[in-house]
Design a protein around this motif. Structure first.
Motif, short mmCIF file in Angstrom:
data_model
loop_
_atom_site.label_atom_id
_atom_site.label_comp_id
_atom_site.label_asym_id
_atom_site.label_seq_id
_atom_site.Cartn_x
_atom_site.Cartn_y
_atom_site.Cartn_z
N ALA A 45 -15.23 64.78 45.96
CA ALA A 45 -14.95 63.77 45.05
C ALA A 45 -15.76 63.88 44.03
N GLU A 46 -15.03 63.74 42.79
CA GLU A 46 -15.73 63.87 41.40
C GLU A 46 -16.44 62.44 41.01
N ARG A 47 -16.45 61.50 41.99
CA ARG A 47 -17.08 60.21 41.67
C ARG A 47 -17.17 59.34 42.77
N ALA A 48 -17.90 58.27 42.79
CA ALA A 48 -17.88 57.45 43.99
C ALA A 48 -16.58 56.77 44.50
N LEU A 49 -16.33 56.76 45.39
CA LEU A 49 -14.88 56.17 46.02
C LEU A 49 -14.79 55.04 46.77
N THR A 50 -14.03 54.11 46.78
CA THR A 50 -14.02 52.93 47.66
C THR A 50 -13.36 53.38 49.01
N HIS A 51 -13.69 52.51 50.01
CA HIS A 51 -13.18 52.80 51.30
C HIS A 51 -11.54 53.05 51.29
N HIS A 52 -10.89 52.29 50.32
CA HIS A 52 -9.31 52.60 50.44
C HIS A 52 -9.00 53.99 49.59
N GLU A 53 -9.82 54.30 48.66
CA GLU A 53 -9.72 55.58 48.26
C GLU A 53 -9.91 56.93 49.27
N ILE A 54 -11.13 56.67 50.02
CA ILE A 54 -11.41 57.65 50.87
C ILE A 54 -10.32 57.63 51.88
N GLU A 55 -9.80 56.47 52.42
CA GLU A 55 -8.68 56.46 53.23
C GLU A 55 -7.34 57.26 52.82
N ALA A 56 -7.01 56.93 51.57
CA ALA A 56 -5.91 57.57 51.08
C ALA A 56 -6.15 59.16 50.79
N ARG A 57 -7.53 59.74 50.76
CA ARG A 57 -7.53 61.23 50.59
C ARG A 57 -7.73 61.92 51.85
N LEU A 58 -7.96 60.98 53.10
CA LEU A 58 -7.85 61.79 54.13
C LEU A 58 -6.46 62.52 54.54
#
Length: 98
Positions: free
Chosen positions: A21-34
Motif C-alpha cells: 500500500a502507498e497509504r493507510a488503508l481502511t478495513h474495507h480497502e484491505i478486504e477489497a485488495r485481498l
C-alpha cells in the motif's frame, strides 16, 4: 514469524497488502485488495489487524471521518510504534505517513 506466532495465510496476506500500500488503508480497502476469491470474514480481518498492531508491525490511525486506517510500521519503528507524523488530505481524506 520472528515473533513466535503462527504465520497464517490471512496474516501473511494482510501484511503483504499493507507492504504494497502507498497509504493507510481502511478495513474495507484491505478486504477489497485481498486475493480475488479469497473469502476472509470481517471479524477475522479485524483480529488480524489488531494482532499486527499489537505486535508493532502496523499502526492504526483514526481519521476525521472516524474510520480506522491501517499502515505498515516502518523499519526501525516497530519498537517505538507511532514515531512519525501522518498527513490527512482535507480534499480526498487519504492518510499518508510522513
Amino acid at each position: 514469524m520472528a515473533l513466535g506466532a503462527r504465520a497464517t495465510r490471512t496474516r501473511i496476506d494482510v501484511l503483504a497488502t499493507l507492504i504494497a500500500a502507498e497509504r493507510a488503508l481502511t478495513h474495507h480497502e484491505i478486504e477489497a485488495r485481498l486475493e480475488p476469491g479469497r473469502d476472509v470474514d470481517r471479524v477475522t480481518l479485524y483480529r488480524v489487524l489488531d494482532w499486527l498492531t499489537a505486535q508493532g508491525l502496523a499502526h492504526k490511525l483514526s481519521g476525521d471521518d472516524r474510520v480506522w486506517r491501517f499502515s505498515l510500521t516502518g523499519q526501525g519503528n516497530a519498537a517505538s510504534g507511532h514515531a512519525h507524523a501522518h498527513f490527512q488530505c482535507s480534499d480526498c481524506g487519504k492518510v499518508i505517513c510522513l
